[in-house]
Scaffold this motif. Structure first.
Motif, PDB file in Angstrom:
ATOM      1  N   LEU A 143      66.580  16.419   8.269  1.00 26.11           N
ATOM      2  CA  LEU A 143      65.919  15.597   9.283  1.00 26.11           C
ATOM      3  C   LEU A 143      64.765  16.364   9.913  1.00 26.11           C
ATOM      4  CD1 LEU A 143      69.114  14.282  11.140  1.00 26.11           C
ATOM      5  CD2 LEU A 143      67.871  13.170   9.270  1.00 26.11           C
ATOM      6  N   VAL A 144      63.740  15.624  10.305  1.00 23.82           N
ATOM      7  CA  VAL A 144      62.661  16.192  11.112  1.00 23.82           C
ATOM      8  C   VAL A 144      62.705  15.495  12.464  1.00 23.82           C
ATOM      9  CG1 VAL A 144      60.168  16.448  11.379  1.00 23.82           C
ATOM     10  CG2 VAL A 144      61.216  16.699   9.117  1.00 23.82           C
ATOM     11  N   CYS A 145      62.949  16.270  13.504  1.00 28.01           N
ATOM     12  CA  CYS A 145      63.060  15.669  14.836  1.00 28.01           C
ATOM     13  C   CYS A 145      62.866  16.735  15.906  1.00 28.01           C
ATOM     14  CB  CYS A 145      64.430  15.005  15.015  1.00 28.01           C
ATOM     15  SG  CYS A 145      64.607  14.200  16.615  1.00 28.01           S
ATOM     16  N   THR A 146      61.962  16.470  16.822  1.00 25.22           N
ATOM     17  CA  THR A 146      61.781  17.378  17.963  1.00 25.22           C
ATOM     18  C   THR A 146      62.006  16.650  19.291  1.00 25.22           C
ATOM     19  OG1 THR A 146      59.405  16.901  18.019  1.00 25.22           O
ATOM     20  CG2 THR A 146      60.094  18.808  16.727  1.00 25.22           C
ATOM     21  N   GLN A 147      62.299  15.365  19.214  1.00 29.33           N
ATOM     22  CA  GLN A 147      62.476  14.588  20.457  1.00 29.33           C
ATOM     23  C   GLN A 147      63.832  14.863  21.087  1.00 29.33           C
ATOM     24  OE1 GLN A 147      61.028  10.387  20.514  1.00 29.33           O
ATOM     25  NE2 GLN A 147      61.349  10.581  18.327  1.00 29.33           N
ATOM     26  N   GLU A 148      63.788  15.309  22.310  1.00 24.01           N
ATOM     27  CA  GLU A 148      65.028  15.677  22.996  1.00 24.01           C
ATOM     28  C   GLU A 148      65.972  14.477  23.128  1.00 24.01           C
ATOM     29  OE1 GLU A 148      67.944  17.775  24.510  1.00 24.01           O
ATOM     30  OE2 GLU A 148      66.132  18.589  23.582  1.00 24.01           O
ATOM     31  N   ARG A 149      65.417  13.283  23.372  1.00 28.34           N
ATOM     32  CA  ARG A 149      66.259  12.086  23.574  1.00 28.34           C
ATOM     33  C   ARG A 149      67.066  11.754  22.307  1.00 28.34           C
ATOM     34  NH1 ARG A 149      62.201   6.942  23.269  1.00 28.34           N
ATOM     35  NH2 ARG A 149      61.907   7.329  25.470  1.00 28.34           N
ATOM     36  N   ILE A 150      66.507  12.066  21.145  1.00 36.07           N
ATOM     37  CA  ILE A 150      67.206  11.808  19.890  1.00 36.07           C
ATOM     38  C   ILE A 150      68.148  12.966  19.556  1.00 36.07           C
ATOM     39  CG2 ILE A 150      66.923  11.341  17.419  1.00 36.07           C
ATOM     40  CD1 ILE A 150      65.844   9.096  19.162  1.00 36.07           C
ATOM     41  N   LEU A 151      67.661  14.183  19.771  1.00 39.26           N
ATOM     42  CA  LEU A 151      68.477  15.367  19.464  1.00 39.26           C
ATOM     43  C   LEU A 151      69.766  15.365  20.285  1.00 39.26           C
ATOM     44  CD1 LEU A 151      65.651  18.066  19.287  1.00 39.26           C
ATOM     45  CD2 LEU A 151      67.025  17.212  17.380  1.00 39.26           C
ATOM     46  N   LYS A 152      69.683  14.807  21.490  1.00 40.95           N
ATOM     47  CA  LYS A 152      70.858  14.780  22.374  1.00 40.95           C
ATOM     48  C   LYS A 152      72.019  14.033  21.712  1.00 40.95           C
ATOM     49  CE  LYS A 152      71.971  13.934  27.183  1.00 40.95           C
ATOM     50  NZ  LYS A 152      71.420  13.593  28.497  1.00 40.95           N
TER      51      LYS A 152
ATOM     52  N   PHE B 131      64.668   5.008  19.308  1.00 38.99           N
ATOM     53  CA  PHE B 131      66.046   4.764  19.736  1.00 38.99           C
ATOM     54  C   PHE B 131      66.975   4.975  18.556  1.00 38.99           C
ATOM     55  CE2 PHE B 131      69.790   2.141  20.293  1.00 38.99           C
ATOM     56  CZ  PHE B 131      70.167   2.426  21.596  1.00 38.99           C
ATOM     57  N   LEU B 132      68.095   5.641  18.799  1.00 36.71           N
ATOM     58  CA  LEU B 132      69.078   5.880  17.738  1.00 36.71           C
ATOM     59  C   LEU B 132      70.462   5.744  18.346  1.00 36.71           C
ATOM     60  CD1 LEU B 132      69.697   7.050  14.795  1.00 36.71           C
ATOM     61  CD2 LEU B 132      69.856   9.271  15.933  1.00 36.71           C
TER      62      LEU B 132
ATOM     63  N   GLN C 182      66.785  14.629  -3.203  1.00 34.99           N
ATOM     64  CA  GLN C 182      66.329  15.574  -2.178  1.00 34.99           C
ATOM     65  C   GLN C 182      65.520  14.765  -1.163  1.00 34.99           C
ATOM     66  OE1 GLN C 182      67.302  18.730  -2.410  1.00 34.99           O
ATOM     67  NE2 GLN C 182      68.150  18.529  -4.484  1.00 34.99           N
ATOM     68  N   LEU C 183      66.120  14.499  -0.021  1.00 38.29           N
ATOM     69  CA  LEU C 183      65.478  13.633   0.965  1.00 38.29           C
ATOM     70  C   LEU C 183      65.199  14.370   2.277  1.00 38.29           C
ATOM     71  CD1 LEU C 183      67.723  10.414   0.612  1.00 38.29           C
ATOM     72  CD2 LEU C 183      65.639  10.978  -0.655  1.00 38.29           C
ATOM     73  N   VAL C 184      64.070  14.024   2.872  1.00 39.11           N
ATOM     74  CA  VAL C 184      63.770  14.456   4.244  1.00 39.11           C
ATOM     75  C   VAL C 184      63.474  13.189   5.040  1.00 39.11           C
ATOM     76  CG1 VAL C 184      62.093  15.605   5.732  1.00 39.11           C
ATOM     77  CG2 VAL C 184      62.884  16.751   3.657  1.00 39.11           C
ATOM     78  N   VAL C 185      64.228  12.967   6.094  1.00 37.77           N
ATOM     79  CA  VAL C 185      64.007  11.793   6.937  1.00 37.77           C
ATOM     80  C   VAL C 185      63.237  12.239   8.185  1.00 37.77           C
ATOM     81  CG1 VAL C 185      65.075   9.918   8.237  1.00 37.77           C
ATOM     82  CG2 VAL C 185      66.110  10.681   6.083  1.00 37.77           C
ATOM     83  N   ASN C 186      62.010  11.738   8.287  1.00 39.56           N
ATOM     84  CA  ASN C 186      61.149  12.092   9.418  1.00 39.56           C
ATOM     85  C   ASN C 186      61.420  11.135  10.581  1.00 39.56           C
ATOM     86  OD1 ASN C 186      59.127  12.845  11.145  1.00 39.56           O
ATOM     87  ND2 ASN C 186      57.470  11.953   9.926  1.00 39.56           N
ATOM     88  N   MET C 187      61.991  11.664  11.650  1.00 37.18           N
ATOM     89  CA  MET C 187      62.393  10.823  12.783  1.00 37.18           C
ATOM     90  C   MET C 187      61.498  11.027  14.008  1.00 37.18           C
ATOM     91  SD  MET C 187      66.489  11.093  12.335  1.00 37.18           S
ATOM     92  CE  MET C 187      66.738   9.684  13.375  1.00 37.18           C
ATOM     93  N   GLU C 188      60.326  11.587  13.779  1.00 35.85           N
ATOM     94  CA  GLU C 188      59.450  11.873  14.923  1.00 35.85           C
ATOM     95  C   GLU C 188      58.997  10.621  15.667  1.00 35.85           C
ATOM     96  OE1 GLU C 188      60.176  14.711  15.855  1.00 35.85           O
ATOM     97  OE2 GLU C 188      58.168  15.530  16.101  1.00 35.85           O
TER      98      GLU C 188
END
Lengths: 138, 116
Positions: free
Chosen positions: B79-88, B54-55, B44-50
């Motif tokens: 995944l945890v991510c709120t950055q628009e540049r990554i979500l795109k 760059f991805l 059970q993993l959660v990857v925090n990408m906050e």
């Protein structure tokens, strides 16, 4: 002649440098700040693809990047001299071993660049991408 | 900025903190960590990408590979991510439908626990 030209050894470690240079030149060429991330990611994808191809076919040959100010456009051309290589198929031990298959890198480029032109020749592949710009700052 | 990786357990879920740039040069390190966690029976993993700056598609490939590995053990990778540049990047590639993407680590853990 391109505004800035860069050639680098086909190693993954140098792709970041290519991204940074492309972003800096794009900024100076008047590409809107909101588009700089798109330039950075698209150039990184194109360079990753080129590096993967070179590592398979011609590791001694450099990957070339040309960044050009045109009237109202900023253009980037990434040229490799490897035989055409299917995206994400660089072999289990290659640099793109963790990449998704089916041309995802190209799909990302197409999704990010304002205009994309991909040319394949006997020598390799050229990916030409461009974005609108307001001209170089003084 | 290079890639910094850390991980810790929270409420029975392994949280992976990722900071920096995930590209063809650094992605193998993330891949190795995810494989190591699965080998150590963390499914059970959660990857925090906050803090990811760059991805690229190589990084996406590593995350999809991690998801495949945990799912083979009936596990999950959110995944945890709120950055628009990554979500795109996730939107362009259609991977928003593959991953659970949350605003906070607590939200990701709560969503996972509610599915148990």
């Amino acid at each position: 002649m391109a505004t800035v030209e860069l050639s680098f050894t086909a190693l993954p470690a140098h792709i970041r440098t290519a991204r940074l240079v492309a972003t800096a030149v794009a900024r100076r060429s008047g590409v809107d700040e909101s588009l700089l991330d798109e330039v950075r990611i698209a150039v990184g994808e194109a360079c990753s693809r080129a590096v993967a191809g070179h590592q398979r076919h011609c590791p001694g040959e450099p990957v070339r990047l040309a960044l050009t100010d045109l009237v109202g456009r900023f253009e980037v051309e990434v040229t490799d001299t490897s035989a055409p290589v299917a995206d994400g198929q660089s072999g289990a031990d290659g640099p793109a071993a963790t990449a998704l298959p089916d041309g995802l890198g190209i799909a990302v480029i197409a999704g990010l660049a304002d205009e994309v032109q991909i040319s394949e020749t006997d020598l390799g592949t050229s990916i030409r991408m461009s974005w609108p710009s307001s001209g170089p700052s003084r | 900025m290079d890639l910094k990786l850390d991980h810790y357990s929270k409420d029975g879920i392994e949280v992976v903190d990722v900071e920096g740039e995930i590209d063809v040069y650094t992605a193998p390190r993330l891949r190795e960590l995810l494989i190591e966690l699965v080998n150590n029976r963390f499914y059970q993993l959660v990857v925090n990408m906050e803090k990811v700056e760059f991805l690229d598609s190589t990084g996406l490939g590593v995350l999809v590979g991690g998801l495949k590995r945990v799912r083979a053990h009936d596990g999950s990778l959110d995944l945890v991510c709120t950055q628009e540049r990554i979500l795109k990047i996730f939107r362009i590639t259609g991977l928003t439908k593959v991953f659970g993407i949350h605003d906070t680590i607590d939200e990701a853990i709560a969503a996972r626990r509610s599915e148990k």
